[in-house]
Design an enzyme around this catalytic site. Structure first.
Site, PDB file in Angstrom:
ATOM      1  N   LYS A  73      34.908  32.193  41.691  1.00 43.81           N
ATOM      2  CA  LYS A  73      33.500  32.217  41.262  1.00 43.81           C
ATOM      3  C   LYS A  73      33.366  32.012  39.747  1.00 43.81           C
ATOM      4  O   LYS A  73      32.614  31.150  39.298  1.00 43.81           O
ATOM      5  CB  LYS A  73      32.836  33.539  41.685  1.00 43.81           C
ATOM      6  CG  LYS A  73      32.801  33.722  43.203  1.00 43.81           C
ATOM      7  CD  LYS A  73      32.081  34.990  43.623  1.00 43.81           C
ATOM      8  CE  LYS A  73      32.764  36.258  43.180  1.00 43.81           C
ATOM      9  NZ  LYS A  73      34.139  36.418  43.741  1.00 43.81           N
ATOM     10  N   THR A  74      34.092  32.815  38.977  1.00 48.65           N
ATOM     11  CA  THR A  74      34.025  32.678  37.523  1.00 48.65           C
ATOM     12  C   THR A  74      34.493  31.282  37.097  1.00 48.65           C
ATOM     13  O   THR A  74      33.884  30.637  36.239  1.00 48.65           O
ATOM     14  CB  THR A  74      34.881  33.767  36.838  1.00 48.65           C
ATOM     15  OG1 THR A  74      34.387  35.042  37.252  1.00 48.65           O
ATOM     16  CG2 THR A  74      34.813  33.668  35.327  1.00 48.65           C
ATOM     17  N   ASP A 118      27.839  37.702  36.178  1.00 41.57           N
ATOM     18  CA  ASP A 118      28.820  38.125  37.172  1.00 41.57           C
ATOM     19  C   ASP A 118      28.314  39.414  37.823  1.00 41.57           C
ATOM     20  O   ASP A 118      27.560  40.162  37.196  1.00 41.57           O
ATOM     21  CB  ASP A 118      30.156  38.381  36.454  1.00 41.57           C
ATOM     22  CG  ASP A 118      31.344  38.208  37.384  1.00 41.57           C
ATOM     23  OD1 ASP A 118      31.130  37.962  38.583  1.00 41.57           O
ATOM     24  OD2 ASP A 118      32.486  38.316  36.898  1.00 41.57           O
ATOM     25  N   THR A 167      29.964  39.575  44.993  1.00 42.48           N
ATOM     26  CA  THR A 167      30.826  39.824  46.147  1.00 42.48           C
ATOM     27  C   THR A 167      29.976  40.366  47.301  1.00 42.48           C
ATOM     28  O   THR A 167      30.471  40.549  48.396  1.00 42.48           O
ATOM     29  CB  THR A 167      31.898  40.882  45.804  1.00 42.48           C
ATOM     30  OG1 THR A 167      31.259  41.997  45.177  1.00 42.48           O
ATOM     31  CG2 THR A 167      32.928  40.314  44.847  1.00 42.48           C
ATOM     32  N   ARG A 226      43.734  34.070  43.125  1.00 40.24           N
ATOM     33  CA  ARG A 226      44.110  35.018  42.070  1.00 40.24           C
ATOM     34  C   ARG A 226      45.398  35.752  42.444  1.00 40.24           C
ATOM     35  O   ARG A 226      46.289  35.931  41.623  1.00 40.24           O
ATOM     36  CB  ARG A 226      42.994  36.037  41.831  1.00 40.24           C
ATOM     37  CG  ARG A 226      43.462  37.155  40.867  1.00 40.24           C
ATOM     38  CD  ARG A 226      42.386  38.171  40.577  1.00 40.24           C
ATOM     39  NE  ARG A 226      41.335  37.602  39.751  1.00 40.24           N
ATOM     40  CZ  ARG A 226      40.036  37.773  39.967  1.00 40.24           C
ATOM     41  NH1 ARG A 226      39.631  38.469  40.993  1.00 40.24           N
ATOM     42  NH2 ARG A 226      39.163  37.232  39.158  1.00 40.24           N
TER      43      ARG A 226
END
Ligand SMILES: Nc1ncnc2c1ncn2[C@@H]1O[C@H](COP(=O)(O)OP(=O)(O)O)[C@@H](O)[C@H]1O
Ligand SMILES: [Mg+2]
Length: 346
Positions: A73-74, A118, A167, A226
């Protein structure tokens, strides 16, 4: 299966990432849509949206990125700014506790700027309401004074593109969700995509990894880039210290050392499964009970642990709670015999 002591720091936990881990993560972030692996649909959708905005010389629509942690997402928010050649301002829901916090950010945006918020579901309610108007009309009302003498002063904003990440898309109020021109739901990555993520990261790290070693890591990283990158780093450490090469045996030894099992379940995943299987005979178990039993926030269980366990078919969600599947009993080497099972399977 070892690792029930709970004393060590879990290196696969995003919350416990060290500075070094974060720097490492930043260095591996893809910078363009072309470099971004997988999520083919979302990539195509974003590409179209950005290209159309460029052709019409306007700011791209507001974008909501939804999905579990670590799926990009980031990274995508940064890519949106980069690909459209716009500056990026980064903030987060928890940092916006008052409408005034948001007003300060919004009123200082330069024309066309991309504002990334975020964890947007954790923003203060009063700020959310301010954001509706800002997203729709590029305008906010600022309250001046207090009590009976308070007046609201309208303030025009520069046009901007909001990129929100969450999320928990379900927690966003409808008026906010509706104001995004496009919502991207990020999915867990399949093994082939994770192999690509790993191969790219290995090249960037200058690490020579056997193909079968990459395949093994890709199957153990919870479908999450990640975690793939983090496990690769542990494998690199292990190779450096012990074996001198990143082969399959090194991967197995390194991942065993860090308690990542064959399905990629980490300590928290296993704790949740153990509670459902052994304490509650397979379920159903309510989310809050589960969270209390493993000493975690229910939000973490719902946003981080559960989506993956559901995806790999170890639990199912029912209206009465989470239920372990036969595959879960098998994976943990337990038999259902003697355990209290739900009578009416929902
Ligand atoms: N599609 C992808 N291709 C390659 N690397 C990725 C991809 N998605 C995420 N990553 C890597 O995973 C890490 C976490 O991604 P991030 O965007 O921070 O996830 P999120 O914001 O969803 O938690 C980044 O360092 C990035 O390098
Ligand atoms: Mg992020």
């Amino acid at each position: 299966m070892s690792g029930a002591d709970g004393a060590d720091v879990d290196l696969t936990d995003p919350v416990l990432a060290s500075e070094a881990e974060l720097a490492f993560e930043g260095a591996l972030r893809p910078r363009s849509l072309a470099e971004f692996v997988g999520q083919t649909r979302v990539r195509g959708q974003l590409q179209l949206l950005l290209t159309a905005a460029t052709l019409q010389q306007r700011t791209p629509d507001h974008i909501l990125l939804a999905g579990p942690p670590g799926l990009g997402k980031t990274t995508l928010a940064m890519i949106v700014a980069h690909e459209s050649g716009r500056p990026l301002r980064m903030s987060s829901g928890p940092a916006i506790q008052h409408a005034g916090d948001l007003a300060a950010i919004l009123s200082s945006l330069v024309p066309g700027e991309v504002l990334f918020i975020d964890e947007i579901h954790r923003m203060a309610r009063s700020a959310e309401e301010m954001l509706y108007l800002a997203m729709e009309d590029f305008r906010i009302d600022i309250m001046v004074g207090k009590g009976a003498g308070a007046t609201s002063v309208p303030l025009d904003l520069s046009p901007f593109t909001l990129v929100g990440a969450t999320t928990r898309a379900g927690l966003l109020p409808n008026p906010l969700r509706d104001r995004f021109g496009f919502t991207a739901h990020l999915e867990f990555y399949d093994d082939a995509e994770l192999e690509q993520v790993l191969a790219r990261a290995a090249t960037m790290l200058g690490l020579d990894v056997d193909r079968e070693a990459l395949v093994e890591i890709s199957g153990r990283c919870r479908g999450t880039p990640r975690i793939a990158n983090r496990l690769l780093r542990r494998v690199r450490d292990y190779a450096l210290v012990h074996t001198g090469r990143a082969d399959l045996a090194t991967v197995n030894a390194a991942l065993d050392l860090y308690d990542v099992d064959a399905l990629g379940l980490d300590r928290l995943d296993r704790a949740v499964m153990q509670i459902i299987l052994t304490r509650f005979g397979g379920g159903p178990v309510g989310l809050n009970t589960l969270a209390v039993s493993v000493g975690e926030e229910s939000e973490t269980i719902e946003a981080v642990v559960e989506p993956f366990l559901v995806r790999i078919g170890l639990i199912t969600r029912t209206p009465r709670g989470r239920v372990a599947t036969p595959a879960a009993w098998r994976h943990f080497g337990l038999s259902q015999g003697g355990a209290a099972l739900p009578i009416d399977d929902l």
